[in-house]
Design a protein around this motif. Sequence first.
Motif, PDB file in Angstrom:
ATOM      1  N   HIS A 239       7.490  -9.956 -15.158  1.00 51.46           N
ATOM      2  CA  HIS A 239       8.435  -9.985 -16.778  1.00 51.46           C
ATOM      3  C   HIS A 239       8.472  -8.299 -16.577  1.00 51.46           C
ATOM      4  N   ASN A 240       9.318  -7.444 -16.216  1.00 51.18           N
ATOM      5  CA  ASN A 240      10.077  -5.865 -16.260  1.00 51.18           C
ATOM      6  C   ASN A 240      10.890  -6.222 -15.622  1.00 51.18           C
ATOM      7  N   GLU A 241      11.670  -5.259 -15.129  1.00 47.68           N
ATOM      8  CA  GLU A 241      13.495  -4.998 -14.835  1.00 47.68           C
ATOM      9  C   GLU A 241      13.548  -4.682 -13.409  1.00 47.68           C
ATOM     10  N   PHE A 242      12.453  -4.831 -12.612  1.00 47.42           N
ATOM     11  CA  PHE A 242      11.693  -4.483 -11.396  1.00 47.42           C
ATOM     12  C   PHE A 242      13.502  -4.605 -10.021  1.00 47.42           C
ATOM     13  N   SER A 243      13.892  -3.814  -9.785  1.00 48.41           N
ATOM     14  CA  SER A 243      15.226  -4.338  -8.899  1.00 48.41           C
ATOM     15  C   SER A 243      14.791  -4.218  -7.460  1.00 48.41           C
ATOM     16  N   GLY A 244      15.116  -4.869  -6.396  1.00 47.15           N
ATOM     17  CA  GLY A 244      15.133  -4.466  -4.844  1.00 47.15           C
ATOM     18  C   GLY A 244      14.296  -5.314  -4.058  1.00 47.15           C
ATOM     19  N   LYS A 245      13.855  -4.904  -3.555  1.00 46.77           N
ATOM     20  CA  LYS A 245      12.919  -5.668  -1.691  1.00 46.77           C
ATOM     21  C   LYS A 245      11.431  -5.585  -2.483  1.00 46.77           C
ATOM     22  N   ILE A 246      10.500  -6.525  -1.693  1.00 45.38           N
ATOM     23  CA  ILE A 246       8.956  -6.413  -2.095  1.00 45.38           C
ATOM     24  C   ILE A 246       9.268  -4.916  -1.129  1.00 45.38           C
ATOM     25  N   PRO A 247       8.358  -4.312  -1.359  1.00 43.88           N
ATOM     26  CA  PRO A 247       7.775  -3.449  -0.217  1.00 43.88           C
ATOM     27  C   PRO A 247       6.842  -3.178   0.574  1.00 43.88           C
ATOM     28  N   GLU A 248       7.830  -3.291   1.554  1.00 43.41           N
ATOM     29  CA  GLU A 248       7.175  -3.585   2.683  1.00 43.41           C
ATOM     30  C   GLU A 248       5.124  -3.482   2.947  1.00 43.41           C
ATOM     31  N   SER A 249       4.945  -2.185   2.229  1.00 42.30           N
ATOM     32  CA  SER A 249       3.512  -1.911   2.225  1.00 42.30           C
ATOM     33  C   SER A 249       2.711  -2.898   1.374  1.00 42.30           C
ATOM     34  N   ILE A 250       2.643  -3.859   0.895  1.00 44.85           N
ATOM     35  CA  ILE A 250       2.462  -4.540   0.535  1.00 44.85           C
ATOM     36  C   ILE A 250       1.113  -5.411   1.074  1.00 44.85           C
ATOM     37  N   LEU A 251       2.528  -5.069   2.195  1.00 46.43           N
ATOM     38  CA  LEU A 251       1.472  -5.683   3.319  1.00 46.43           C
ATOM     39  C   LEU A 251      -0.146  -5.891   4.116  1.00 46.43           C
ATOM     40  N   SER A 252       0.013  -3.678   3.511  1.00 47.98           N
ATOM     41  CA  SER A 252      -1.583  -3.314   3.266  1.00 47.98           C
ATOM     42  C   SER A 252      -2.899  -4.045   3.072  1.00 47.98           C
ATOM     43  N   LEU A 253      -2.160  -4.695   1.935  1.00 50.06           N
ATOM     44  CA  LEU A 253      -3.214  -5.335   0.834  1.00 50.06           C
ATOM     45  C   LEU A 253      -3.607  -7.185   1.000  1.00 50.06           C
TER      46      LEU A 253
END
Length: 485
Positions: A239-253
Amino acid sequence: MKKNNHLSPSLPWTTPFIILSILTVHSIKITSAACHVDDGKGLLAFKSGITQDPSGMLSSWKSGTDCCNWAGINCRENNRVTTISLYGQVDKPDSYLTGTISSSLVKVQNLDGIYFVNLRNISGPFPDLLFGLPKLLYVYIENSKLSGPLPVNIGKLKQLGALSLEGNRFTGSIPSSISELTQLTQLVLGKNEFSGHFPAGIKQIRNLSYLSLEQNKLMGTIPDIFKSFTDLRILRLSHNEFSGKIPESILSLAPKLAYLELGHNRLSGQIPSYLGKFKALDTLDLSWNSFTGVVPKTFSNLTKIFNLDLSHNSLNDPFPQMNVKGIESLDLSYNNFHLKEIPKWVTSSPIIYSLKLAKCGIKMNLDTWKPAETYFYDYIDLSENEITGSPVDLLNRTDFLVEFKAAGNKLKFDLGKLRIVKTLKELDISRNLVYGKVPAAITGFNKLNVSYNHLCGQLPKNKFPVSSFVGNDCLCGPPLSPCKL
């Protein structure tokens, strides 16, 4: 010394009673003044800033009594007040406080925890008094009406271990100095009105286990900063206005993350296949974005997922076979799927309570669907498919159903045979082949749409508009035309 003289055995027999009286009075004074005088003054100053307390939350806060015994107050060493815990009860309308947070609360110098949760009507700016409490570790001021910007020097609260300001009305950008709060394990700023960009400096707060910026007005891309976090278990950015792709570094989580919530943004591209490596994932919400392509086959590895929401994207077939032991909540609605039937891994779930498969290309007879469990169903949405048969057998085996939607199908059944449970508040079976009479139990609904069916007879007294009933064979009575005698 006088007290020792009073203990002399040569004194009259009445003396011990006098001594006992003095000691008793003295002990009462000690008990009644057990908390530090500054703590009592600071707390009473806070109470004086409260203008309404309809449930008597602070009724025990009285001058001359031990503040360590007041409701919501905890004292530890040297009878100093260390925590204030005031919780409103959401289900009780009068359980709230109206007023402001007095700056005199700074007198309670040993405070390490402030918990003002669901008080609803506490207003004013960010309480600057927090800067004057050197031992403060935990701040939870949630679901109230604090407003204005966060102070630019919020980073000076370096000792904080948790900061939650969720559910207030704070505005402006999140200060860059928040990156200096490096001891935080929880940073919860959701459900406010923050604007601007995701503060990339948050990557400095390496000990975070819980990060929430949901339900604000943040925009731009989500920065690629997540390699910094080794213990993050909850990430809520929906529920924001973020755009673009899911950042790759999320994989580290992947090893520990249990909640990944990115719904209701403007994210695009394909869903990364590496999300299948999140073996601890309980909840994944990617709904209401612009994701395209297919759902990765690696999703079959998400064996522990309980809540999956991919609705309102542009995802295509095929949908992968999931290997879950039980799904609690599933929403695949309004994509480009052609599932043909309700997936077997859904049918076999022993714990499902929410199933939403609207416009999923389902072509089946509902009479043949035999789910393992129906008792816990709260929400069912099968709208805009090509489903035939009757939902009566299914719905008559539910006890807590709140919402049933199946508009735009080919369901054929007698509405009068539907057992309507007390919990049911929304029913939409418009544009089907439903016949019979409209039952009186609809009066308890919040929303109703039975339009464009084959219903007949006089309508029970109701509060719904004409659009709820239009297009049937022979319904009559308000809000439709009067019945003919």
